[in-house]
Design a protein around this motif. Structure first.
Motif, PDB file in Angstrom:
ATOM      1  N   TYR A 150       0.821  -1.213   0.000  1.00  0.00           N
ATOM      2  CA  TYR A 150       0.000   0.000   0.000  1.00  0.00           C
ATOM      3  C   TYR A 150       0.855   1.263   0.000  1.00  0.00           C
ATOM      4  O   TYR A 150       0.450   2.293   0.524  1.00  0.00           O
ATOM      5  N   ARG A 151       2.040   1.158  -0.578  1.00  0.00           N
ATOM      6  CA  ARG A 151       2.974   2.286  -0.633  1.00  0.00           C
ATOM      7  C   ARG A 151       2.319   3.521  -1.253  1.00  0.00           C
ATOM      8  O   ARG A 151       1.601   3.433  -2.245  1.00  0.00           O
ATOM      9  N   ASN A 152       2.578   4.679  -0.633  1.00  0.00           N
ATOM     10  CA  ASN A 152       2.050   5.964  -1.112  1.00  0.00           C
ATOM     11  C   ASN A 152       0.518   5.998  -1.118  1.00  0.00           C
ATOM     12  O   ASN A 152      -0.096   6.589  -2.009  1.00  0.00           O
ATOM     13  N   ARG A 153      -0.056   5.374  -0.132  1.00  0.00           N
ATOM     14  CA  ARG A 153      -1.521   5.376  -0.022  1.00  0.00           C
ATOM     15  C   ARG A 153      -1.972   5.796   1.373  1.00  0.00           C
ATOM     16  O   ARG A 153      -1.344   5.454   2.377  1.00  0.00           O
ATOM     17  N   ILE A 154      -3.084   6.554   1.384  1.00  0.00           N
ATOM     18  CA  ILE A 154      -3.777   6.862   2.630  1.00  0.00           C
ATOM     19  C   ILE A 154      -4.578   5.630   3.023  1.00  0.00           C
ATOM     20  O   ILE A 154      -5.279   5.044   2.191  1.00  0.00           O
ATOM     21  N   ILE A 155      -4.510   5.237   4.262  1.00  0.00           N
ATOM     22  CA  ILE A 155      -5.265   4.080   4.754  1.00  0.00           C
ATOM     23  C   ILE A 155      -6.396   4.577   5.648  1.00  0.00           C
ATOM     24  O   ILE A 155      -6.162   5.240   6.667  1.00  0.00           O
ATOM     25  N   ILE A 156      -7.630   4.254   5.249  1.00  0.00           N
ATOM     26  CA  ILE A 156      -8.801   4.673   6.028  1.00  0.00           C
ATOM     27  C   ILE A 156      -9.537   3.425   6.493  1.00  0.00           C
ATOM     28  O   ILE A 156     -10.160   2.720   5.697  1.00  0.00           O
ATOM     29  N   PRO A 157      -9.485   3.132   7.775  1.00  0.00           N
ATOM     30  CA  PRO A 157     -10.169   1.941   8.301  1.00  0.00           C
ATOM     31  C   PRO A 157     -11.637   2.212   8.591  1.00  0.00           C
ATOM     32  O   PRO A 157     -12.064   3.364   8.705  1.00  0.00           O
ATOM     33  N   THR A 158     -12.421   1.142   8.701  1.00  0.00           N
ATOM     34  CA  THR A 158     -13.770   1.243   9.257  1.00  0.00           C
ATOM     35  C   THR A 158     -13.902   0.163  10.328  1.00  0.00           C
ATOM     36  O   THR A 158     -13.235  -0.868  10.273  1.00  0.00           O
ATOM     37  N   TYR A 159     -14.793   0.419  11.284  1.00  0.00           N
ATOM     38  CA  TYR A 159     -14.940  -0.469  12.431  1.00  0.00           C
ATOM     39  C   TYR A 159     -16.408  -0.822  12.652  1.00  0.00           C
ATOM     40  O   TYR A 159     -17.306  -0.036  12.330  1.00  0.00           O
ATOM     41  N   ASP A 160     -16.637  -2.007  13.218  1.00  0.00           N
ATOM     42  CA  ASP A 160     -18.003  -2.434  13.477  1.00  0.00           C
ATOM     43  C   ASP A 160     -18.514  -1.818  14.785  1.00  0.00           C
ATOM     44  O   ASP A 160     -17.835  -0.995  15.401  1.00  0.00           O
TER      45      ASP A 160
END
Length: 309
Positions: A150-160
């Motif tokens: 995931y190089r050079n990427r924004i990581i946006i998680p979601t949660y239950d």
């Protein structure tokens, strides 16, 4: 002749069905919740398959393994199904589901504020252009990857609803990368960021995670243009009475389909005209003003919008 052992097994998954013509059984659809609309052929056809079809939502398939997989039934029922039908499917889920984790290279974007690393600065600049604040970064646990898949990427998680990770998306901030998004091999049949949702007040359905962050209040991203069965079920069974649908213009057919389903379930539905923009472009204040002036749909106005497509 119908195999009664197969009938018993399918009844245990879908609840008791009613026999109809040609060895079909009618069940309440687990996808759109319409009574008696899912028909399942419990006698294998010439191809050795057991097709099923919902006459309301058009969910369909050619074998019971596919249906069971969609419903995430327990592994023992797959084993029993395999002993009762001739299907060549070998799919039997494991008892222990794989736990989704963030990429090992993930770094919180909060650390980018004091970093001199060029990749961290580019990631932060991209986020700031989206008008996402440090408070948003903390609230949504936004991060980035400088190396790895995931190089050079924004990581946006979601949660239950329990705060456990149930999905994440990777958005590139490299302008030369033609592939904007990279997502994990995980199901999108979830309620994204449910831990932030109040099911006692109106909700807003939007397409992406950036959209939901711009809307701020009780916004649920679809992670695409489809309203998955888990989210539909949650909306229908909740006490939420007002649902705002704010999808892009190119998803108007999807939007109208969702509107009709939710209206049929007694929900008051509002179709938000985004005026060729998305919530991220509009911003919180303008989007709020827009939904405040959006009238509720009627079946007449719904039909009118369909005719204008």
């Amino acid at each position: 002749m119908v195999n009664q052992l197969l009938v018993t097994l399918v009844n245990s998954v879908l609840k008791t069905g009613k026999p109809t013509a040609r060895n079909n059984y009618a069940y309440d659809c687990p996808f759109c919740y319409k009574i008696g609309k899912l028909e399942v052929n419990l006698t294998e056809n010439k191809e050795g398959k057991n097709p099923y079809h919902c006459w309301s939502c058009d969910n369909r398939g050619t074998n019971l393994f596919t249906l069971f997989k969609q419903l995430d039934v327990e592994p023992s029922k797959f084993s029993e199904l395999k002993s009762l039908v001739k299907s060549s499917s070998t799919y039997i889920p494991q008892n222990n589901k794989e736990i989704l984790e963030l990429p090992k290279e993930y770094v919180s974007l909060t650390k980018a504020y004091n970093s001199t690393d060029i990749i961290a600065r580019h990631a932060l600049a991209f986020i700031k252009k989206r008008k996402i604040t440090k408070s948003d970064i903390i609230k949504y646990n936004i991060g980035y990857c400088a190396t790895g898949k995931y190089r050079n990427r924004i990581i946006i998680p979601t949660y239950d609803k329990n705060g456990s990770l149930n999905y994440f998306t990777g958005r590139t901030f490299d302008p030369n990368n033609p592939y904007k998004y990279m997502n994990p091999e995980a199901s999108r049949d979830i309620v994204a960021n449910e831990h932030l949702i109040n099911w006692e007040v109106p909700i807003v359905l939007c397409e992406g995670l950036f959209d939901s962050m711009a809307i701020k209040r009780n916004a649920i991203p679809l992670l695409g243009k489809n309203l998955q069965s888990s989210l539909m079920k949650k909306i229908i069974t909740s006490i939420v009475d007002k649902v705002y649908i704010a999808l892009d213009k190119d998803a108007i057919k999807h939007s109208l389909k969702f509107c009709e389903k939710l209206m049929a379930e007694g929900k008051e539905v509002y179709l938000v005209d985004l005026q060729e923009k998305d919530p991220s472009d509009l911003g919180f204040e303008n989007f709020t003003k827009l939904i405040q002036t959006t009238p509720p749909l009627t079946y007449y106005s719904l039909m009118e919008k369909r005719l204008n497509l």
